[in-house]
Motif scaffolding. Structure first.
Motif, PDB file in Angstrom:
ATOM      1  N   ALA A 151       0.854  -1.193   0.000  1.00  0.00           N
ATOM      2  CA  ALA A 151       0.000   0.000   0.000  1.00  0.00           C
ATOM      3  C   ALA A 151       0.889   1.242   0.000  1.00  0.00           C
ATOM      4  O   ALA A 151       1.889   1.300   0.725  1.00  0.00           O
ATOM      5  CB  ALA A 151      -0.905  -0.005   1.221  1.00  0.00           C
ATOM      6  N   THR A 152       0.533   2.214  -0.820  1.00  0.00           N
ATOM      7  CA  THR A 152       1.386   3.411  -0.902  1.00  0.00           C
ATOM      8  C   THR A 152       0.689   4.674  -0.392  1.00  0.00           C
ATOM      9  O   THR A 152       1.309   5.499   0.254  1.00  0.00           O
ATOM     10  CB  THR A 152       1.858   3.653  -2.345  1.00  0.00           C
ATOM     11  N   ASN A 153      -0.586   4.829  -0.681  1.00  0.00           N
ATOM     12  CA  ASN A 153      -1.342   5.989  -0.195  1.00  0.00           C
ATOM     13  C   ASN A 153      -2.831   5.691  -0.256  1.00  0.00           C
ATOM     14  O   ASN A 153      -3.271   4.835  -1.027  1.00  0.00           O
ATOM     15  CB  ASN A 153      -1.066   7.243  -1.039  1.00  0.00           C
ATOM     16  N   PHE A 154      -3.580   6.443   0.550  1.00  0.00           N
ATOM     17  CA  PHE A 154      -5.033   6.364   0.428  1.00  0.00           C
ATOM     18  C   PHE A 154      -5.471   7.159  -0.792  1.00  0.00           C
ATOM     19  O   PHE A 154      -4.813   8.127  -1.185  1.00  0.00           O
ATOM     20  CB  PHE A 154      -5.714   6.969   1.659  1.00  0.00           C
ATOM     21  N   ILE A 155      -6.588   6.762  -1.371  1.00  0.00           N
ATOM     22  CA  ILE A 155      -7.248   7.604  -2.366  1.00  0.00           C
ATOM     23  C   ILE A 155      -8.194   8.493  -1.554  1.00  0.00           C
ATOM     24  O   ILE A 155      -9.068   7.985  -0.848  1.00  0.00           O
ATOM     25  CB  ILE A 155      -8.035   6.756  -3.388  1.00  0.00           C
ATOM     26  N   TYR A 156      -7.976   9.778  -1.626  1.00  0.00           N
ATOM     27  CA  TYR A 156      -8.668  10.707  -0.729  1.00  0.00           C
ATOM     28  C   TYR A 156      -9.105  11.929  -1.523  1.00  0.00           C
ATOM     29  O   TYR A 156      -8.286  12.555  -2.206  1.00  0.00           O
ATOM     30  CB  TYR A 156      -7.697  11.100   0.401  1.00  0.00           C
ATOM     31  N   CYS A 162     -11.549   7.003  -0.292  1.00  0.00           N
ATOM     32  CA  CYS A 162     -12.326   6.204  -1.241  1.00  0.00           C
ATOM     33  C   CYS A 162     -11.543   5.016  -1.783  1.00  0.00           C
ATOM     34  O   CYS A 162     -11.858   4.498  -2.860  1.00  0.00           O
ATOM     35  CB  CYS A 162     -12.818   7.028  -2.420  1.00  0.00           C
ATOM     36  N   GLY A 163     -10.501   4.592  -1.077  1.00  0.00           N
ATOM     37  CA  GLY A 163      -9.743   3.440  -1.531  1.00  0.00           C
ATOM     38  C   GLY A 163      -8.270   3.626  -1.240  1.00  0.00           C
ATOM     39  O   GLY A 163      -7.900   4.450  -0.398  1.00  0.00           O
ATOM     40  N   ALA A 164      -7.441   2.856  -1.953  1.00  0.00           N
ATOM     41  CA  ALA A 164      -5.998   2.994  -1.746  1.00  0.00           C
ATOM     42  C   ALA A 164      -5.249   2.595  -3.006  1.00  0.00           C
ATOM     43  O   ALA A 164      -5.743   1.821  -3.831  1.00  0.00           O
ATOM     44  CB  ALA A 164      -5.546   2.142  -0.569  1.00  0.00           C
ATOM     45  N   GLY A 409     -16.381   6.363  -5.098  1.00  0.00           N
ATOM     46  CA  GLY A 409     -15.995   7.695  -5.555  1.00  0.00           C
ATOM     47  C   GLY A 409     -15.370   7.655  -6.942  1.00  0.00           C
ATOM     48  O   GLY A 409     -14.893   6.610  -7.395  1.00  0.00           O
ATOM     49  N   ASP A 410     -15.415   8.792  -7.633  1.00  0.00           N
ATOM     50  CA  ASP A 410     -14.739   8.886  -8.930  1.00  0.00           C
ATOM     51  C   ASP A 410     -13.295   9.296  -8.689  1.00  0.00           C
ATOM     52  O   ASP A 410     -13.012  10.140  -7.855  1.00  0.00           O
ATOM     53  CB  ASP A 410     -15.425   9.946  -9.808  1.00  0.00           C
ATOM     54  N   ILE A 411     -12.399   8.692  -9.433  1.00  0.00           N
ATOM     55  CA  ILE A 411     -10.991   9.053  -9.271  1.00  0.00           C
ATOM     56  C   ILE A 411     -10.465   9.607 -10.576  1.00  0.00           C
ATOM     57  O   ILE A 411     -10.522   8.966 -11.619  1.00  0.00           O
ATOM     58  CB  ILE A 411     -10.141   7.838  -8.858  1.00  0.00           C
ATOM     59  N   ASP A 412      -9.955  10.800 -10.478  1.00  0.00           N
ATOM     60  CA  ASP A 412      -9.409  11.461 -11.644  1.00  0.00           C
ATOM     61  C   ASP A 412      -8.129  10.750 -12.100  1.00  0.00           C
ATOM     62  O   ASP A 412      -7.292  10.381 -11.277  1.00  0.00           O
ATOM     63  CB  ASP A 412      -9.088  12.910 -11.243  1.00  0.00           C
ATOM     64  N   SER A 414      -5.603  11.918 -13.476  1.00  0.00           N
ATOM     65  CA  SER A 414      -4.380  12.673 -13.164  1.00  0.00           C
ATOM     66  C   SER A 414      -3.863  12.323 -11.768  1.00  0.00           C
ATOM     67  O   SER A 414      -2.654  12.277 -11.535  1.00  0.00           O
ATOM     68  CB  SER A 414      -4.645  14.173 -13.275  1.00  0.00           C
ATOM     69  N   ILE A 415      -4.788  12.031 -10.833  1.00  0.00           N
ATOM     70  CA  ILE A 415      -4.374  11.666  -9.470  1.00  0.00           C
ATOM     71  C   ILE A 415      -3.657  10.315  -9.482  1.00  0.00           C
ATOM     72  O   ILE A 415      -2.645  10.114  -8.803  1.00  0.00           O
ATOM     73  CB  ILE A 415      -5.606  11.628  -8.535  1.00  0.00           C
ATOM     74  N   ILE A 416      -4.175   9.422 -10.304  1.00  0.00           N
ATOM     75  CA  ILE A 416      -3.532   8.104 -10.424  1.00  0.00           C
ATOM     76  C   ILE A 416      -2.120   8.265 -10.998  1.00  0.00           C
ATOM     77  O   ILE A 416      -1.162   7.676 -10.505  1.00  0.00           O
ATOM     78  CB  ILE A 416      -4.387   7.170 -11.322  1.00  0.00           C
ATOM     79  N   GLN A 417      -2.002   9.091 -12.018  1.00  0.00           N
ATOM     80  CA  GLN A 417      -0.691   9.314 -12.646  1.00  0.00           C
ATOM     81  C   GLN A 417       0.314   9.901 -11.661  1.00  0.00           C
ATOM     82  O   GLN A 417       1.464   9.471 -11.598  1.00  0.00           O
ATOM     83  CB  GLN A 417      -0.828  10.258 -13.860  1.00  0.00           C
TER      84      GLN A 417
END
Lengths: 558, 112
Positions: A151-156, A162-164, A409-412, A414-417
Motif C-alpha cells: 500500500a502506498t497511499n489512500f485515495i482521498y 475512497c480506496g488505496a 468515488g470517482d478518481i481522476d 491525473s491523481i492516479i498518474q
C-alpha cells in the motif's frame, strides 16, 4: 507499467491479526459484502505473527472483569489511556479468543476445559501456526487477497477516503482499489531508530522489521489525527536475539537479577510490590543497574527443573526459535546459566503502547470512510493480539453500517498518474541516494537526537529541535532516492513512510513537557510527572500543503 | 560466514512446477528467490529476521536456521517440518548433539 483497477465494498489494508480477523468477521455479518485485503507480504506468514505466538496476554480470567482490566492498563500507563476504548476491548476479549480457537488454535486447558491461567491476564497457546490458521479462515471466505501488494497511499478526495493505491512487487503492477470503506489494519513502526545489532544482524530484532509504519504514514499524509506517538515502546528482551522476556518471567516465573545475583526489582520497587512493578519499571531498573556498574542483568533461569526447561524451549519454538538456536550455539541450557537481558531500540506501536490513529469507540478515525483496528489504532495499549481482534470486530460493524448509503468515488486519472509517478520514481534514476543510505541516516539521527539506545533513551528540547531540523533536511532528499529492482523499491518506500512517522514522533516528544512514562519518554529537561498540566492526550495533525505538523491536546474521557 | 538461513542446494529441488518456490512465496521480507539453476537463494542475509517461515515451509527440509556470527560464534542450526497437526523441530548443538521437539500446532476438526 500496467494498472489494475479493482472495485470493492470494503478494503482492508494489512492482512495481519486485525486484518484477517476483520475479513472473516465481515463475511460472517454480511456474506454479500465484497472484501479486498491488500497485503505487503503473504497473509500466511506476515507481520508480527510470522514467527508464531506462545501466549495471549489480554484475556479476562474468572474473578476479573472488564473494569479490573481497564484499571490495570490505566495504572500501567500512568493515568493516560482511552478508558472507553480499552473497556470496549476488554468486553470482547474472551469471545474473540474463543473464535480463534475454533479456527484451530491449540490452547493450554485445565481438566474442566477452561483455559489454564498463565499470568494474571494471559493464557498459554501453541501458536506456531496462528498466522496460517487465521489465513486459512480468510481463504474460506470469498475475500480477494492481494498478496505482495504494498500500500502506498489512500485515495482521498479531501473529504472521504475512497480506496488505496498499491504496488504489486511480483507483477510490477500499479493497483487502484476503490472502496466504500477502508479499514487500516497495518502494523506499527520498526527501523525508526538504530537497532541493537549492527550490520548483518540488523534484523535480529524483536519487532517485525517489515512493519515500518506504512499505515500511520498514509494517515499522516492525508491529515488524519494521530495520538500519543511520544509513548514509545522500548522492550526488555533477551540480549542478541531479542526474544520476549515474558515467556521466561511470566511463563517460567524467573526473577530479574544483576551481575551479583541480587533481585534488583525488589530493591527498587519494594514500596509498590517489588516484582509486581509496572512493565516499564522492569526496563528502567535494568538500565539503572547497568549504569551503576552492576550489569549485565539476567533472568534467573537456574531455578528451573528439567521439565520446566523443556517447556520453556517449546514455548520459544512456538514464537522465537532463534533463542533456542542461541542456547544451542552457546552450548548452554537456561537451567545452568541465567539469560542475559537488555532494552531494545524504541518502536512506535499501538498494541503494547498507544501510538496511533485518534479514533472513537466505533473505530472511526478523524477522516470519513477510514476505520482503524489493531496496532495502528491509538489510545488502547496492551491490547496485543486478542485486543486487535476485538477492534477488528468493532471496526467491521461500523464500516458495514456506514457503507449502506455510500457509493464508490470517482478518481481522476491525473491523481492516479501523480501517485504512480511518485511511487516509481526511484526506479527511474541512475544515481542518487540508496534506500540503505537513507535508512541508516534516519536511524542515526533518531538514535543520537531523539533518545535511541546510544543515549540511554533520554531526550531533551535542544537535541529534539536538532532532530526536527535534520529530519526536514532528510525529507528533502527523498526525491533523490534510487532503486534497482522491485525489492529495492519497497525499501525506498519504507524509508519514505519511516521518515513521515519519525517527524511526527519528534513533534510529540517535543510537545509533552514532563516525564510521563519513565524510560519510554524520559525528558532530562522536564524530569517530573505533572498531573495538573499533562493529564491530556498529545495529538497531531499534519498539513500536506504546508508540510507543518499541528499539535493539539485532547482531554481524558471517563 | 554471515548466516541467517542456509539453503542446501543438494537438497533444494526448487519447487519445480510451481510458479514460485515455497520459500519465495512465504518469506515475510520477500528475501527468497529462485536462481536460474532453479535453486532457492536469499538475496540479503542482513535483512533476515530469522523467523523460520521458509524453514517450516520447505517440503524437503533444505533450509536451516542459523544465527549471524556476531550473535554467536559457534555454529548451531535448527530445522523444522510440519506434519499434520504437529511441528517437529530438530536443534543441532555446537558440539554436534541434537535435540528434538514435537509440538502440537493445530487442533484438528474433531478436537475443536
Amino acid at each position: 507499467m500496467s494498472i489494475i483497477r479493482i472495485d470493492t465494498d470494503i478494503l482492508i489494508i494489512g492482512g495481519g491479526a486485525a486484518g484477517c480477523f476483520a475479513a472473516v468477521e465481515i463475511h460472517k455479518k454480511s456474506p454479500d459484502c465484497k472484501v479486498v485485503i491488500m497485503e505487503k507480504a503473504h497473509i500466511e506468514r506476515s507481520g508480527c505473527l510470522a514467527m508464531g505466538l506462545n501466549a495471549i496476554n489480554a484475556y479476562i480470567h474468572s474473578g476479573q472483569t472488564p473494569e479490573s482490566y481497564v484499571s490495570y492498563v490505566e495504572k500501567q500507563f500512568v493515568g493516560i489511556i482511552r478508558k472507553d476504548l480499552v473497556y470496549g476491548i476488554a468486553q470482547g476479549l474472551n469471545e474473540a479468543v474463543r473464535d480463534v480457537e475454533k479456527m484451530g488454535l491449540p490452547i493450554d486447558k485445565n481438566d474442566d476445559g477452561t483455559y489454564k491461567k498463565r499470568g494474571e491476564r494471559s493464557i498459554r497457546i501453541f501458536g506456531e501456526r496462528l498466522k496460517p490458521l487465521l489465513a486459512e479462515a480468510v481463504q474460506k471466505t470469498p475475500a480477494q487477497i492481494l498478496n505482495r501488494v504494498v500500500a502506498t497511499n489512500f485515495i482521498y478526495d479531501g473529504e472521504r477516503v475512497c480506496g488505496a493505491f498499491g504496488y504489486g512487487v511480483r507483477n510490477s503492477t500499479f493497483y487502484v482499489v476503490r472502496a466504500k470503506a477502508v479499514i487500516v489494519a497495518t502494523g506499527g513502526a520498526s527501523g525508526i531508530y538504530k537497532p541493537n545489532n549492527p550490520g548483518v544482524a540488523r534484523h535480529l530484532m524483536w519487532y517485525c522489521p517489515w512493519n515500518v509504519g506504512t499505515g500511520y504514514a498514509m494517515g499522516i499524509r492525508i491529515g488524519a489525527e494521530m495520538t500519543s506517538f511520544e509513548n514509545r515502546f522500548i522492550a526488555l528482551r533477551v540480549k542478541d536475539v531479542h526474544a520476549p522476556t515474558g515467556t521466561i518471567a511470566v511463563g517460567a516465573h524467573s526473577k530479574q537479577i544483576n551481575a551479583r545475583g541480587e533481585d534488583y526489582l525488589e530493591r527498587y520497587y519494594k514500596h509498590i510490590g517489588g516484582n509486581k512493578c509496572l512493565t516499564q519499571h522492569r526496563l528502567l531498573a535494568t538500565i539503572e543497574e547497568t549504569k551503576a556498574g552492576r550489569g549485565p542483568c539476567y533472568l534467573d533461569t537456574t531455578t528451573l527443573s528439567e521439565s520446566d526447561e523443556r517447556r520453556l524451549k517449546e514455548d520459544f519454538l512456538n514464537m522465537n526459535p532463534q533463542i533456542v538456536l542461541l542456547w544451542a550455539g552457546k552450548g548452554m541450557n537456561p537451567r545452568n546459566k541465567p539469560v542475559e537481558i537488555h532494552g531494545t531500540e524504541p518502536f512506535v506501536v499501538g498494541g503494547h503502547c498507544q501510538a496511533g490513529y485518534w479514533i472513537d469507540k466505533e473505530r472511526n478515525t478523524t477522516v470519513k470512510g477510514l476505520y482503524a483496528a489493531g496496532e495502528v489504532a491509538g489510545g488502547a495499549p496492551k491490547k496485543y493480539v486478542s485486543g486487535s481482534w476485538v477492534e477488528a470486530r468493532i471496526a467491521t460493524a461500523t464500516a458495514l453500517e456506514d457503507i449502506k448509503d455510500v457509493s464508490l468515488g470517482d478518481i481522476d486519472d491525473s491523481i492516479i498518474q501523480i501517485e504512480k509517478n511518485r511511487v516509481l520514481s526511484p526506479l527511474n534514476k541512475k544515481s542518487g541516494v540508496s534506500p540503505l543510505e537513507m535508512r541508516e541516516r534516519l536511524q542515526k539521527i533518531m538514535d543520537e537526537y531523539a533518545g535511541g539506545i546510544s543515549m540511554n533513551y533520554v531526550i531533551h528540547e535542544e537535541r529534539l529541535l536538532e532532530a526536527r531540523r535534520l529530519l526536514k533536511c532528510l525529507k528533502e532528499r527523498i526525491k533523490d532516492m534510487t532503486a534497482v529492482n522491485n525489492y529495492n523499491l519497497v525499501e525506498a518506500l519504507e524509508c519514505v513512510d519511516r521518515i513521515d512517522v519519525a517527524r511526527v514522533l519528534v513533534e510529540h516528544l517535543i510537545y509533552r513537557k514532563e516525564t510521563r512514562w519513565s524510560c519510554y519518554q524520559p525528558r532530562l529537561d522536564y524530569p517530573e510527572k505533572k498531573d495538573e498540566r499533562w493529564l491530556v492526550f498529545v495529538n497531531s495533525i499534519y498539513n500536506p500543503d504546508t508540510d507543518e505538523i499541528k499539535m493539539v491536546e485532547r482531554p481524558l474521557c471517563q | 560466514m554471515p548466516m541467517s538461513i542456509f539453503i542446501d542446494e543438494n537438497i533444494c529441488n526448487g519447487c519445480k512446477g510451481l510458479a514460485e518456490a515455497r520459500c519465495e512465496r512465504i518469506c515475510p521480507g520477500d528475501l527468497c528467490y529462485r536462481k536460474e539453476n532453479m535453486k532457492a537463494a536469499i538475496r540479503d542475509q542482513s535483512a533476515c529476521w530469522t523467523c523460520a517461515a521458509c524453514v517450516k515451509e520447505c517440503p524437503v527440509q533444505a533450509i536451516e536456521l542459523r544465527l549471524p556470527f556476531q550473535a554467536c560464534s559457534n555454529g548451531a542450526s535448527l530445522k523444522a517440518r510440519l506434519k499434520h497437526d504437529k511441528t517437529i523441530w530438530t536443534v543441532w548443538y555446537a558440539d554436534g548433539h541434537q535435540e528434538e521437539f514435537i509440538i502440537q500446532a493445530k487442533c484438528l476438526k474433531g478436537d475443536r
